[in-house]
Design an enzyme around this catalytic site. Structure first.
Site, PDB file in Angstrom:
ATOM      1  N   GLU A  41       0.873  -1.166   0.000  1.00  0.00           N
ATOM      2  CA  GLU A  41       0.000   0.000   0.000  1.00  0.00           C
ATOM      3  C   GLU A  41       0.914   1.222   0.000  1.00  0.00           C
ATOM      4  OE1 GLU A  41      -2.064   1.045   3.600  1.00  0.00           O
ATOM      5  OE2 GLU A  41      -3.483   2.327   2.529  1.00  0.00           O
ATOM      6  N   ARG A 266       6.285 -12.873   9.164  1.00  0.00           N
ATOM      7  CA  ARG A 266       6.999 -11.649   8.833  1.00  0.00           C
ATOM      8  C   ARG A 266       8.311 -11.585   9.596  1.00  0.00           C
ATOM      9  NH1 ARG A 266       2.883  -7.618  10.643  1.00  0.00           N
ATOM     10  NH2 ARG A 266       3.916  -6.430   9.023  1.00  0.00           N
ATOM     11  N   LYS A 276       4.939   0.277  10.614  1.00  0.00           N
ATOM     12  CA  LYS A 276       4.885   1.551   9.899  1.00  0.00           C
ATOM     13  C   LYS A 276       4.548   2.691  10.851  1.00  0.00           C
ATOM     14  CE  LYS A 276       3.501   0.230   5.213  1.00  0.00           C
ATOM     15  NZ  LYS A 276       2.379   0.198   4.262  1.00  0.00           N
TER      16      LYS A 276
END
Length: 565
Positions: A41, A266, A276
RNA sequence: UGACCCAUGGUGUAAAGGCAGCACAAGAGAUUUUGGUUCUCUCGGUCCAGGUUCGAAUCCUGGUGGGUCAACCA
């Protein structure tokens, strides 16, 4: 396949994703085609965790002779920006990957996605709901408790069609209505409880402008986008495992091609935060200088720090892929960049904490030039000249007035080799009576020990790096340490946050000297400063004001030994 | 007190019922005009309890531990 080929295929074991893919190839699924994608994104900068995913997806595409798309999942105009699109493309390219002509955006599919929504509505599988976000949240229930159905759930197909059309036409304000799937309200999987498909957002999208005022939710866009692109293996992180049943439901109800989703764990790195949100806070609240601050785990931060794409790719390869939660030790990342830079970085001599050395029996004047090897690991890198003169600088740490036995450096009465030059003996030194600081060291040199001369190879315990006080050029050197003091900044005691373990010592600026051969360095040029570490020219550097970032120090068994004491 | 996922040295990751291996880290030594590199060696592991089997890290059952999920975020 590889069995008859033991030479080049040393039977490297497969990770669980490769096993799935090879099985699919074997059974002829998708005509044995492999097509992956990296779907960020555009709402932030990429970090080392994304690098793992990029290397995985593009690596798989390459390994199995397939293709890999770059697709931006840009379904939320209020959070996304072209700035991020550009930085993401730059980072993926820098890492060494190529999406060729396959650059896509979920926003490319808005019209198609809208059609898919219409299909669901006509099938009675979706409805327009007038509840507020709060009401929807309240009626969703909890994982252990079923939710309750929306009072708008039984609107007719015609009514839903009309309402949804009006939603698109812009007759309703933000938040007044949503389109929801009609699945049920008591699944143990919260994502299956009549999830929101479309919401009204009157905002300008970075690609579609003001064409739309309704935007699909990620869940309603992601799986279908993969389907549209004929992705064979949709690789994503573990937290999307619970979304998979929903994607499967959409695919089945709409009746379109079904990619196979595979989830992996991850990356987590010790002494680092990766979310983020936290990275953004570090930037916004000024703990670092920006997204590309060399202490950041962002791709652009690592690049500016001096990491090479090769070292990051190798890191991604070495850490492997699995489903169990993991925390990789940063020392592995550091190992990877040392290993790479050892082979490719030219050596230079630089002194970071200068201490003046005067060779009393060396003639005053222009001095002489010494020959130095650029990279002992790579002969093709050749040699260079280094000016030597009567007055030199060495590191303050390389002299001790009263050293311990194992100190192989300069001390009163002791001899050391000045690398590529002479063996010198310390005769005396000058100490500031007030500060107790050593300000000058006086030595004598042995002319017969010049490097390369037949009698030069007399054994001495230590070899020091040095620069000529006369010819060396000034340089700003930025020494970085870990940004956090705790191994896991996300796991802090009650009432504290990751910000409470930020390392106040993570950046040290020093003004040092470097040999003249570094004068014309370009941004991102990399060197090993002999005996110190690997350094990379910062983007703020200029010929008038050289600036080096320390990528990583050399392994140092001496200070390690000292610390043990 | 739900569903789903996961569990191998300090950290990662292999071993598709048959010798628990590799890398990083840690420690020791050799080499070295970088206390770097390179080389050799050492340390150290299958969460627990049952079961299946000649044989289990692997299969089954039950525990325990960890993770994920309740944005009109992705």
């Amino acid at each position: 396949m590889t069995e008859n080929n033991p030479k080049n295929e040393e039977k490297r074991s497969l990770n669980f994703i490769e096993e799935i893919i090879e099985e699919d190839i074997r059974t002829g699924k998708n005509n044995s085609r492999v097509h992956t994608r990296f779907p960020p994104e555009p709402n932030g900068y990429l970090h080392i965790g994304h690098a793992k995913s990029i290397c995985l997806n593009f690596g798989l595409g390459k390994k199995y002779n397939g293709k890999t798309n770059l697709r931006f999942d840009d379904t939320n105009p209020v959070k996304e920006d072209i700035e991020y699109v550009d930085s993401i493309m730059e980072d993926v390219r820098w890492l060494g990957f190529d999406w060729e002509d396959r650059l896509f955006y979920a926003s490319d599919y808005f019209e198609q996605l809208y059609e898919y929504a219409l299909i669901l509505i006509r099938k009675g599988k979706a409805f327009v709901c007038d509840m507020s976000a709060e009401e929807i949240a309240e009626t969703r229930g909890a994982p252990t408790r079923p939710g309750t159905e929306s009072p708008y759930r039984n609107r007719t197909v015609e009514e839903n069609l009309e309402l949804f059309t009006k939603m698109r036409a812009g007759v309703f304000p933000d938040g007044s209505k949503v389109l929801r799937a009609k699945i049920g309200m008591n699944s143990p999987n919260m994502h299956m409880r009549d999830p929101v498909l479309y919401r009204i957002i009157h905002a300008t999208h970075h690609r579609t402008g003001d064409k739309w005022c309704i935007y699909p939710m990620y869940d309603f866009a992601h799986g279908q986008s993969d389907s549209i692109e004929r992705i064979t293996h949709s690789i994503c992180t573990l937290e999307f495992e619970v979304h998979r049943p929903l994607y499967d439901w959409f695919i089945k109800e709409i009746g379109i091609y079904a990619p196979r989703q595979i989830e992996f764990a991850r990356l987590n790195l010790s002494y680092t935060v990766m979310s983020k949100r936290k990275l953004l806070e570090l930037v916004k609240e000024g703990y670092v200088s920006g997204w590309d601050d060399p202490r950041m785990p962002t791709i652009c931060g690592l690049r500016r720090r001096g990491y090479t794409p090769e070292s990051i790719r190798n890191f991604a390869d070495i850490i492997g892929v699995a489903k169990r939660d993991n925390v990789i030790d940063v020392s592995l990342l550091e190992f990877c960049v040392r290993e790479d830079l050892n082979k490719r970085a030219d050596r230079r001599m630089a002194v970071l904490n200068p201490l003046k050395v005067i060779i009393d029996n060396y003639p005053d004047g222009p001095g002489e030039e010494m020959e130095a090897i650029n990279n002992p690991e790579d002969e093709t890198k050749g040699k260079r000249k280094i000016p030597f003169s009567r007055e030199l600088f060495i590191e303050q740490e390389d002299f001790m007035e009263d050293p311990p036995a194992k100190f192989f450096r300069l001390a009163p009465g002791r001899e050391v080799r000045l690398k590529y030059a002479y063996i010198v003996r310390c005769e005396n030194f000058i100490k500031d009576s007030e500060t107790g600081k050593i300000t000058e060291v006086h030595c004598t040199y042995d002319p017969m020990t010049k490097s390369g001369m037949p009698n030069s190879s007399r054994k001495v315990k230590g070899t020091l790096h040095w620069v000529s006080a006369q010819y060396a050029i000034r340089a700003e050197v930025r020494l970085y340490e870990r940004l956090f003091n705790k191994e896991n900044p996300d796991d802090m005691p009650e009432g504290q946050s990751y910000k409470d373990c930020i390392n106040p010592e993570s950046l040290h600026l020093v003004n040092g000297f470097i040999e003249p051969a570094a004068e014309n360095s370009q941004v991102l040029d990399k060197y090993q400063f002999e005996r110190i570490g690997y350094f990379s020219v910062d983007k703020d550097s200029s010929p008038q004001n050289l600036i080096f970032n320390r990528v990583v120090s050399l392994k140092d068994s001496w200070t390690k030994m000292e610390k043990v004491k």
